[in-house]
Design a protein around this motif. Sequence first.
Motif, PDB file in Angstrom:
ATOM      1  N   VAL A  32       0.836  -1.205   0.000  1.00  0.00           N
ATOM      2  CA  VAL A  32       0.000   0.000   0.000  1.00  0.00           C
ATOM      3  C   VAL A  32       0.869   1.252   0.000  1.00  0.00           C
ATOM      4  CG1 VAL A  32      -1.618   1.376   1.354  1.00  0.00           C
ATOM      5  CG2 VAL A  32      -2.025  -1.068   1.055  1.00  0.00           C
ATOM      6  N   ILE A  33       1.832   1.309   0.917  1.00  0.00           N
ATOM      7  CA  ILE A  33       2.698   2.487   1.025  1.00  0.00           C
ATOM      8  C   ILE A  33       3.583   2.609  -0.213  1.00  0.00           C
ATOM      9  CG2 ILE A  33       4.550   3.576   2.354  1.00  0.00           C
ATOM     10  CD1 ILE A  33       3.362   2.291   4.850  1.00  0.00           C
ATOM     11  N   ASN A  34       4.053   1.476  -0.715  1.00  0.00           N
ATOM     12  CA  ASN A  34       4.875   1.497  -1.919  1.00  0.00           C
ATOM     13  C   ASN A  34       4.081   2.020  -3.116  1.00  0.00           C
ATOM     14  OD1 ASN A  34       6.188   0.098  -4.453  1.00  0.00           O
ATOM     15  ND2 ASN A  34       7.728   0.039  -2.831  1.00  0.00           N
ATOM     16  N   THR A  35       2.807   1.659  -3.193  1.00  0.00           N
ATOM     17  CA  THR A  35       1.951   2.150  -4.278  1.00  0.00           C
ATOM     18  C   THR A  35       1.741   3.647  -4.182  1.00  0.00           C
ATOM     19  OG1 THR A  35       0.781   0.030  -4.410  1.00  0.00           O
ATOM     20  CG2 THR A  35      -0.327   1.947  -5.351  1.00  0.00           C
ATOM     21  N   ILE A  36       1.469   4.143  -2.974  1.00  0.00           N
ATOM     22  CA  ILE A  36       1.286   5.587  -2.780  1.00  0.00           C
ATOM     23  C   ILE A  36       2.556   6.343  -3.173  1.00  0.00           C
ATOM     24  CG2 ILE A  36       0.870   7.410  -1.080  1.00  0.00           C
ATOM     25  CD1 ILE A  36      -0.828   5.354   0.470  1.00  0.00           C
ATOM     26  N   GLN A  57       7.518   3.292 -12.854  1.00  0.00           N
ATOM     27  CA  GLN A  57       6.657   3.438 -11.678  1.00  0.00           C
ATOM     28  C   GLN A  57       5.247   2.915 -11.972  1.00  0.00           C
ATOM     29  OE1 GLN A  57       7.615   4.256  -8.622  1.00  0.00           O
ATOM     30  NE2 GLN A  57       9.689   4.427  -9.452  1.00  0.00           N
ATOM     31  N   VAL A  58       4.755   3.155 -13.176  1.00  0.00           N
ATOM     32  CA  VAL A  58       3.432   2.641 -13.556  1.00  0.00           C
ATOM     33  C   VAL A  58       3.430   1.117 -13.480  1.00  0.00           C
ATOM     34  CG1 VAL A  58       1.802   2.352 -15.464  1.00  0.00           C
ATOM     35  CG2 VAL A  58       2.777   4.611 -14.985  1.00  0.00           C
ATOM     36  N   CYS A  59       4.493   0.495 -13.975  1.00  0.00           N
ATOM     37  CA  CYS A  59       4.596  -0.967 -13.929  1.00  0.00           C
ATOM     38  C   CYS A  59       4.605  -1.474 -12.483  1.00  0.00           C
ATOM     39  CB  CYS A  59       5.868  -1.435 -14.646  1.00  0.00           C
ATOM     40  SG  CYS A  59       5.830  -1.196 -16.438  1.00  0.00           S
ATOM     41  N   LEU A  60       5.356  -0.793 -11.616  1.00  0.00           N
ATOM     42  CA  LEU A  60       5.426  -1.185 -10.207  1.00  0.00           C
ATOM     43  C   LEU A  60       4.080  -0.993  -9.513  1.00  0.00           C
ATOM     44  CD1 LEU A  60       8.912   0.300  -9.217  1.00  0.00           C
ATOM     45  CD2 LEU A  60       8.334  -2.102  -9.635  1.00  0.00           C
ATOM     46  N   ILE A  61       3.379   0.080  -9.862  1.00  0.00           N
ATOM     47  CA  ILE A  61       2.049   0.338  -9.282  1.00  0.00           C
ATOM     48  C   ILE A  61       1.081  -0.775  -9.672  1.00  0.00           C
ATOM     49  CG2 ILE A  61       0.045   1.873  -9.368  1.00  0.00           C
ATOM     50  CD1 ILE A  61       2.116   4.195  -9.740  1.00  0.00           C
TER      51      ILE A  61
END
Length: 213
Positions: A32-36, A57-61
Motif C-alpha cells: 500500500v505504502i509502496n503504491t502511494i 513506476q506505472v509498472c510497479l504500481i
Amino acid sequence: MSTQFILEMIGYLGSALVIVSMLMTSVVKLRVINTIGGVIFCGYALCIHSYPTAAMQVCLIVINIVNLYKLKNTEKEYSAIPLNTNDCFLGHFLSTNSSDIKKYFPDFTGTDDDDKIFLITCAEIPAGVFIAKDEGAGFLNVKLDYTTPTYRDCSAGKFLYSYLKQNGIKNIKAETKIPAHEKYLKKMGFKPKRITSDKNDYPNYYMQFEKIF
C-alpha cells in the motif's frame, strides 16, 4: 517558493515513501505504502519529463495492485494444532519470535502445564500461536495471541476465535496495554469489561476485554 523546489519536494516525498515501505513487516502495508509512493514519484517523473522513470513506476504500481488484489481475495486455509507446554517446536517458535512477541505481549513469561495451547498454521506454514490459561467450564484467560507479520491481517484471529467457539469455549478474557493489540481485540469482537489505570505498573493503559460467545 519556486515551482522547481516544489517538484523536488514531491520527488523526495515519493522516494521517501518507497523507502519506508521496505521497512514494513506487513506485506499489505508494504504494498500500500509502496503504491502511494510510486504514484507520487510517477507524477514527479511526468512533471520533469522523465518518461522512462514514469513508465517504470506505472509498472510497479500495477504489480502492487495485482498483488494486493490477490492477498485480499485469496482465501487462507488455517488449522489449529493443539500443543503441550513441553513441545519442542513451540519452544523454537517462541524463541525465534521473542523480540516481536515482546512488542505486543511484554508481560508474557512462558507457559504452564494447564494452559490451552494452539499452533495456528496456514497451508502447513506456522502463522501464530495462542496460549491461554484454562479457567474451566469453557473460560479462557489469554496469555498470548501472537501472529507473525505475514499473517497479521486479522484472518488468523477470526479463524482462531471461530474455532474456539466451535470447540465449546464460552468466555475469553484478554488484557492489554498496547494500543495495536487493543485495536486487534476490538476487531475480533472483544468488548471492554473494565479499565484500570495504574501508572506505576502500566505506563500507557491497561484494559481487560471479555468476549462471550
